[in-house]
Scaffold this active site. Structure first.
Site, PDB file in Angstrom:
ATOM      1  N   ASP A  23     -12.065  17.584  16.597  1.00 33.26           N
ATOM      2  CA  ASP A  23     -11.924  16.147  16.820  1.00 33.26           C
ATOM      3  C   ASP A  23     -10.452  15.772  16.650  1.00 33.26           C
ATOM      4  O   ASP A  23      -9.823  16.130  15.647  1.00 33.26           O
ATOM      5  CB  ASP A  23     -12.776  15.363  15.822  1.00 33.26           C
ATOM      6  CG  ASP A  23     -12.540  13.868  15.909  1.00 33.26           C
ATOM      7  OD1 ASP A  23     -12.897  13.266  16.933  1.00 33.26           O
ATOM      8  OD2 ASP A  23     -11.963  13.295  14.954  1.00 33.26           O
ATOM      9  N   ASP A  72      -8.074  12.375  16.749  1.00 37.29           N
ATOM     10  CA  ASP A  72      -8.132  10.916  16.715  1.00 37.29           C
ATOM     11  C   ASP A  72      -6.716  10.378  16.554  1.00 37.29           C
ATOM     12  O   ASP A  72      -5.959  10.861  15.708  1.00 37.29           O
ATOM     13  CB  ASP A  72      -9.015  10.460  15.552  1.00 37.29           C
ATOM     14  CG  ASP A  72      -9.397   9.000  15.641  1.00 37.29           C
ATOM     15  OD1 ASP A  72      -8.493   8.151  15.753  1.00 37.29           O
ATOM     16  OD2 ASP A  72     -10.607   8.700  15.589  1.00 37.29           O
ATOM     17  N   ASP A  89      -9.068  16.946  12.980  1.00 40.80           N
ATOM     18  CA  ASP A  89      -9.749  16.459  11.778  1.00 40.80           C
ATOM     19  C   ASP A  89     -10.549  17.614  11.180  1.00 40.80           C
ATOM     20  O   ASP A  89     -11.544  18.061  11.760  1.00 40.80           O
ATOM     21  CB  ASP A  89     -10.673  15.299  12.156  1.00 40.80           C
ATOM     22  CG  ASP A  89     -11.334  14.655  10.941  1.00 40.80           C
ATOM     23  OD1 ASP A  89     -11.385  15.292   9.875  1.00 40.80           O
ATOM     24  OD2 ASP A  89     -11.797  13.509  11.073  1.00 40.80           O
TER      25      ASP A  89
END
Length: 373
Positions: free
Chosen positions: A99, A101, A278
């Site tokens: 992930d 972000d 992440d």
């Protein structure tokens, strides 16, 4: 539509139109009987979990009839995915998922759309802060938005990650599925059989590697006459990345330098080439992740899938926006100066593309009017 629109009512009406048109070939998920699914719905709190489907047609019908605000599926494979006790599901393995972000990356555009307020002293401002600049409190309330710059920065981080996965870990681009999260970043899915049984420790080691954590120049160099040189001149791995930055700074891929100079080169290499993933997502072997081609309930944007080639060459917002026809007249009180591919400066009475207006509404902007044209 009436003034002071209800986000749940308006959002569900738009989402219903989308899900009625979704075909089975657009729901990009494999091994459906072995996955857990989860949904949240407009006007409800919480999430409905431990749902399973025996075939694709059942999942598509569920999307059409229930119109979820958010749709997720498990990265894990289970023997009995509908069992509520996690230990009783019978874990069979999990995809390797990353992930990225934009919240974890510094971007100058945050000054144009993100705001913060301090719960302790009431101070507020534009941009992103970790502590209140007036009183030092960490009790900060944030309101974040996304624009083209945010998405471009996050995409660059994905491409850094792809370089690690291809060049260092030996995966091919054909084994990677990238999805725009529908909000502020991307997910990278790897379903290759060789990664499914990796445990948390192995997944954490991969995260540490792509983030450049734990690297020390003392273990990359060897002492020579007059200083230190790289132990290996391979163009691959962190040796190759450090060599490239040595070339930029000193005109040679393997100059003779002091140990502190090599530490400086390594630090710069990590700051420029490490991927901002992440860790919590990757090491979680029972993670729920957004369903490709579902809609994100805070934006109205599609969780759009990409090949790496498409990510390099296509406009992400163009691929993700769904409600492209018509305009909506809105009255915006406060709010960001820029979102998605739209500038909102120049007045608070605005005629906006439907997808922009819906994004503002679902993400909590104070709209006093929302009239579709």
């Amino acid at each position: 539509m009436s003034s002071a629109p209800d986000p749940a009512r308006v959002g569900r009406a738009y989402f219903q139109k989308y899900y009625k048109s979704v075909g089975g070939n657009e729901v990009r998920v494999t091994f459906i009987p072995s996955r857990e699914f989860a949904f949240s719905y407009f006007g409800e709190e919480g999430m409905h979990r431990h749902i399973s489907f025996s075939k694709l047609e059942e999942l598509v019908e569920h999307l059409r009839t229930t119109v979820p605000r958010h749709a997720f599926y498990s990265t894990a494979y289970y023997r009995d995915p509908c069992v509520k006790d996690m230990d009783g599901k019978g874990w069979l393995g999990a995809d390797l998922v990353f992930d990225i972000d934009v919240d974890h990356v510094e971007t100058p555009c945050k000054e144009l759309h993100d705001t913060w307020s301090c719960k302790s002293c009431g101070a507020s401002g534009w941009g992103s802060v970790t502590a209140c600049p007036r009183c030092g409190s960490n009790t900060i309330e944030r309101h974040t938005w996304v624009c083209e710059t945010c998405i471009s920065v996050a995409r660059d981080e994905v491409l850094k990650l792809v370089d690690f996965l291809e060049m260092d870990l030996g995966l091919s681009r054909q084994e990677l599925l990238v999805t725009f999260s529908g909000h502020r970043g991307f997910h990278v899915h790897i379903e290759a059989p060789e990664v499914r049984e990796l445990g948390q420790d192995s997944r954490r080691e991969i995260v540490d590697y792509v983030k450049g954590l734990g690297l020390d120049a003392r273990f990359l160099v060897t002492k020579t006459r007059g200083g230190y040189k790289l132990r290996s001149e391979t163009p691959l791995g962190w040796y190759g990345r450090v060599a490239r930055w040595a070339l930029i700074k000193f005109g040679s891929e393997n100059p003779t330098l002091s140990l502190s100079e090599w530490q400086s080169v390594l630090k710069e290499s990590v700051s420029k080439e490490a991927a901002a993933v992440d860790e919590k997502v990757t090491i979680d072997t029972k993670r729920l992740i957004r369903l490709p081609n579902s809609l994100h309930g805070k934006t109205g944007l599609r969780v759009a899938p990409f090949t790496v080639h498409e990510l390099e060459n296509f406009n992400v917002i163009d691929r993700a926006k769904v409600f492209t026809s018509g305009e909506v007249a809105v009255r915006l009180e406060g709010g960001p100066k820029r979102v998605l591919d739209a500038k909102l400066e120049g007045g608070r009475e605005l005629a906006l593309p439907t997808y922009v207006a819906l994004y503002l509404l679902l993400n909590g902007a104070k709209l006093l009017k929302f009239d579709a044209r």
